[in-house]
Design an enzyme around this catalytic site. Structure first.
Site, short mmCIF file in Angstrom:
data_model
loop_
_atom_site.label_atom_id
_atom_site.label_comp_id
_atom_site.label_asym_id
_atom_site.label_seq_id
_atom_site.Cartn_x
_atom_site.Cartn_y
_atom_site.Cartn_z
CG ASP A 1 -2.01 0.96 1.12
OD1 ASP A 1 -2.33 1.33 -0.01
OD2 ASP A 1 -2.56 1.36 2.15
CG ASP B 1 -7.84 1.63 3.40
OD1 ASP B 1 -6.86 0.93 3.17
OD2 ASP B 1 -8.06 2.71 2.87
#
Lengths: 333, 553
Positions: B316, B474
């Site tokens: 990420d 997320d």
């Protein structure tokens, strides 16, 4: 039947704190963030205490060793959080002041622009620019004096210990400073302005206490409580006729309330440098923890329950007495 | 910011989806105003004034709108076909570049058009009645759905999955939960690594496909893919979860009813997510997608889960921050085109509404800076107007748009600034990229409502300057972490929950500081994993030892 016991114990233990959270703290998002911070710092303290317990094997079974250190860690982290809080929030304008200033600023700006417009037709461009810059600088001074004076009026009880740190975060760009740097600084400041507006100190310390107290409840009592849903039930070793979950629920409720009171009292004590209040907090914390030793087998849980309830009531009364005496409640802005 | 003019125009074009979104935005916006009004006295005045100003420029607005809409349809419609796109993109590049130029150049131009200023100075002042909104409020607005997702996940895992272990009635999926402990140390080490690499490869592949589709404008394929995967996710996982709930509640149900319920659930989800729905349903479906995905991922073996979480959060960082990262590419492309990234993103901005967090005034160091408008429009009158506004609001630094090159494209650019932080998430696999888009100053005050609405028809986020966006991925990975903890112990759940929330808060705080897209996973997941293992190894025995005799510390 165990489900009924589960929900009963859950509500007995947590409903006062949760009600306080939703009816008082959840109204203000800043307070919610503060309560998250409080819970995180309490968690750090308990983790450190457990690590301390883990790395000294010979003392692992001695309660007289465990309790003082865990309490010391909790109070230490409360003080650290207080320092952090005062570093972040002292000398900051509150949200209402910010709005007031904002409107004031817009009005001044409008007036200034009108003047500029008049000047515009008379002055060539370059001079005009400088003039504007000077005016804005003057205006900054007005603004800063305004904010500082209003703050000092309202926070006479607040101890301004951290002026340097807060002023660094609220730095005003000088006229000589490079444009880009000053711009970035003001940009960040403007973005953080509403985030770091000074909340009501009493409410925010209560929010921190609520966060840490709720975390305390869930960590200490959550796993015990979850077992209540299983088949069968469990009785307290100290009081064979009483349900263990119920005793724990009542104790948890008292200690959560004590956390809220202790947080308010300790923050006020640190802020106003009245350290006898902090001493009171430490004393109640120690007494309560040692009283729970009576829950061990072959002792009596009445000896722990009744004094703890009394201590809780007394410290709640003492909290309100202190707040009223120092005008913290009547000064809510 | 509604004007009757706009709404009537929108009603005339019922075919256009964008206009529907537009209406939705407007209604949301009104709600926002109401919400804000409760806290602060916000801007009825600005609405009124904007209408006034609009009335004072009726001709300009209409001509502007026409022009603008033409451009919009060509450049940012869902399926662009025009040759104009290329030219507009190149212009966008230029204008993007211009935006970040120094503002010193702008100063010299600021004093033109004094006529306009004299005419409209008053309006300007009124327009800028304060719109201060807590940044903390927007943080809380993104924290609440995350908390809801994690709580649902915890409850489902604690009840259904635990129950399922005893019942062993799940017909569909092999239950891996108890297979997590192979005796062999070699398999214990290598299996998770291989599994997580495969998982990461799937994520990278799907992200890559998505970026390629988006870059070359295969929008139908892209949306087809997104809709297909999300309908499969809702249908299959939702159906499976529904069966588990039926087993848990011991309720008999025939297959016809079951199929009808599941079909309605997933088809309704498609309508709510991709088309038009009340805000509540939209968010509920986004959360339910996250919960279903997280429930599925929690069933992986334990060490595989940890390896996946760690790898994905490292990936990420790369994908969002690295210049060549796929998500960064996606964001930049969307920025150039002035579009919202077509992906599943939770946008918390709607509650917040008109917030203007960052105001750029360099000269005024005072904490509160007036809101500024930086949009410029191609029509000369507009740009003049803007210039004048800039002067009023910001004394010294003029936004660059006031410069001569102002074009419609710049407006698109401004919108893009809003989007800059968006993250993207592909549904099925998507790594979490967090998009948190910080706020943009620029649109806080819309000069002419028409202008802003036409922008927002394209881009949902333009209307709300202070929007924080969080990719659904997320949500998924936070929930996976907490759900994995829920398989152990309530103490672990509690610590992981607080660690994740605190990490997310720190990320959002950094977002306010850095004002760029940030990866939301690394801090939360890192804290979560750290707290998980400390809790499991040290804290739980400590608390069990203390709790065994009911000693409270």
């Amino acid at each position: 039947m165990t489900q009924v016991l589960f929900f009963g114990c859950l509500f007995v233990a947590f409903s006062p704190a949760i009600a306080f959270f939703f009816f008082v703290i959840a109204r203000n998002s800043q307070l919610i963030l503060l309560s998250i911070g409080g819970s995180f710092f309490w968690l750090l303290s308990i983790l450190l205490a457990s690590i301390w317990w883990y790395i000294i094997p010979p003392m692992r079974s001695s309660y007289w060793f465990i309790i003082p250190f865990s309490i010391a860690f909790q109070e230490l982290f409360r003080y650290i959080f207080y320092r952090l809080y005062s570093w972040g929030f002292n000398n900051r304008p509150s949200l209402s002041q910010i709005q007031q200033l904002h409107q004031e600023q817009l009005r001044l700006q409008f007036i200034r622009d009108q003047q500029e417009k008049d000047n515009n037709q008379k002055l060539p461009k370059d001079e005009n620019k400088e003039l504007r810059h000077e005016q804005s600088l003057e205006y900054e001074k007005d603004n800063s004096s305004l904010s500082s004076s209003s703050i000092s009026n309202q926070s006479s009880s607040v101890n301004n210990t951290d002026q340097s740190s807060s002023s660094s975060s609220k730095k005003k760009p000088d006229g000589d400073e490079d444009k880009d740097i000053s711009e970035s600084v003001t940009d960040i400041n403007a973005r953080l302005e509403t985030l770091s507006a000074r909340p009501n100190h009493t409410l925010s310390s209560a929010a921190i206490g609520t966060g840490s107290g709720l975390t305390y409840g869930f960590v200490m009592f959550g796993s015990i409580l979850w077992d209540a849903t299983g088949p069968g039930t469990l009785f307290s070793p100290a009081c064979p006729s009483t349900n263990l979950f119920m005793v724990s629920a009542i104790l948890t409720m008292c200690i959560i309330l004590l956390h809220i009171c202790n947080s308010v009292l300790a923050f006020q004590g640190y802020r106003s440098k009245q350290y006898h209040i902090v001493a009171f907090v430490l004393l109640t914390h120690f007494i309560v923890s040692y009283l729970t030793l009576l829950n061990q087998p072959e002792r009596n849980c009445v000896g722990s329950l009744v004094p703890i309830i009394f201590i809780t009531i007394i410290s709640i009364i003492y909290t309100f007495y202190n707040l009223l005496r120092s005008d913290s409640i009547t000064k809510i802005d | 910011m509604n004007s009757p003019n706009i709404t009537s125009r929108n009603n005339n074009d019922p075919i256009d989806n964008n206009n529907n979104n537009n209406n939705n935005n407007n209604s949301n916006n009104n709600n926002n105003n109401n919400n804000i009004k409760n806290h602060y006295n916000v801007n009825n005045i600005s609405n009124i004034e904007s209408d006034k100003i609009k009335n004072s420029f009726p001709d300009d607005d209409e001509s502007y709108d026409g022009e603008y809409e033409n451009n919009m349809t060509s450049s940012s419609g869902s399926i662009p076909t025009d040759n104009n796109n290329n030219s507009s993109n190149s212009n966008n590049n230029n204008s993007l570049f211009n935006i970040f130029l120094d503002e010193k150049n702008k100063k010299s131009e600021e004093d033109e058009d004094s006529d306009f200023e004299s005419e409209f100075g008053k309006h300007e002042y009124e327009l800028e009645t304060p719109e201060l909104v807590d940044y903390s409020e927007s943080i809380v607005n993104i924290l609440i759905p995350v908390c809801i997702t994690m709580l649902i996940c915890i409850l489902l895992i604690r009840t259904i999955t635990m129950n399922e272990q005893t019942v062993q009635a799940s017909p569909l999926i092999h239950n891996d939960i108890n297979d997590a402990e192979p005796s062999d140390s070699q398999t214990l080490v290598f299996n998770p690594i291989i599994n997580s690499i495969i998982f990461l490869a799937v994520i990278i592949l799907s992200t890559f496909i998505m970026v390629v589709l988006y870059k070359f404008k295969f929008m139908k394929a892209l949306y087809g893919w997104l809709i297909g995967t999300s309908i499969l996710l809702l249908g299959v996982f939702g159906g499976y979860l529904f069966i588990l709930i039926l087993i848990y509640c011991n309720v008999p149900l025939d297959y016809i009813t079951f199929v009808v319920v599941i079909w309605n659930f997933s088809a309704g989800g498609m309508v709510c997510i991709y088309y038009y729905a009340p805000r509540l349903f939209h968010r509920a479906y986004l959360i339910s997608i996250a919960v279903l995905m997280a429930l599925f991922l929690t069933r992986l073996p334990e060490w595989t889960t940890w390896a996946i979480l760690a790898l994905v959060s490292i990936y990420d960082i790369f994908a969002v921050l690295c210049p060549g990262g796929p998500l960064k590419q996606l964001i930049d492309t969307a920025k150039k085109r002035g579009e919202e990234i077509p992906a599943l993103i939770y946008n918390a901005s709607v509650y917040i509404g008109m917030a203007n967090l960052e105001s750029n005034d360099s000269n005024q160091s005072s904490p509160i800076s007036p809101t500024t408008i930086t949009n410029t429009v191609s029509t000369p009158t507009k740009s003049q107007f803007n210039q004048q506004q800039n002067e009023v609001s910001q004394p010294s630094p003029l936004p660059n748009e006031s410069s001569s090159c102002s074009t419609l494209n710049e407006m698109l650019e401004d919108d893009d600034d809003h989007d800059e932080n968006q993250m993207n998430k592909t549904i099925s696999s998507s790594p979490s990229s967090s998009d948190i888009s910080d706020t943009n100053t620029d649109h806080s005050i819309q000069i002419s409502p028409d202008l802003t609405t036409s922008i927002s028809s394209n881009n949902l986020s333009t209307k709300k300057p202070s929007n924080i966006k969080l990719g659904l991925g997320d949500f998924v990975f936070y929930s996976v972490l907490v759900g994995r903890a829920a398989l152990n112990d309530m103490i672990t759940v509690c610590t992981c929950f607080i660690a994740v929330i605190t990490g997310l808060f720190l990320t959002l705080f950094l977002l306010a500081l850095l004002k760029r897209a940030l990866p939301a996973l690394p801090m939360s997941i890192g804290l979560g994993i750290l707290f998980y293992f400390i809790t499991k190894v040290i804290l739980t025995p400590y608390l069990l030892f203390i709790g065994s005799t009911q000693v409270f510390i």
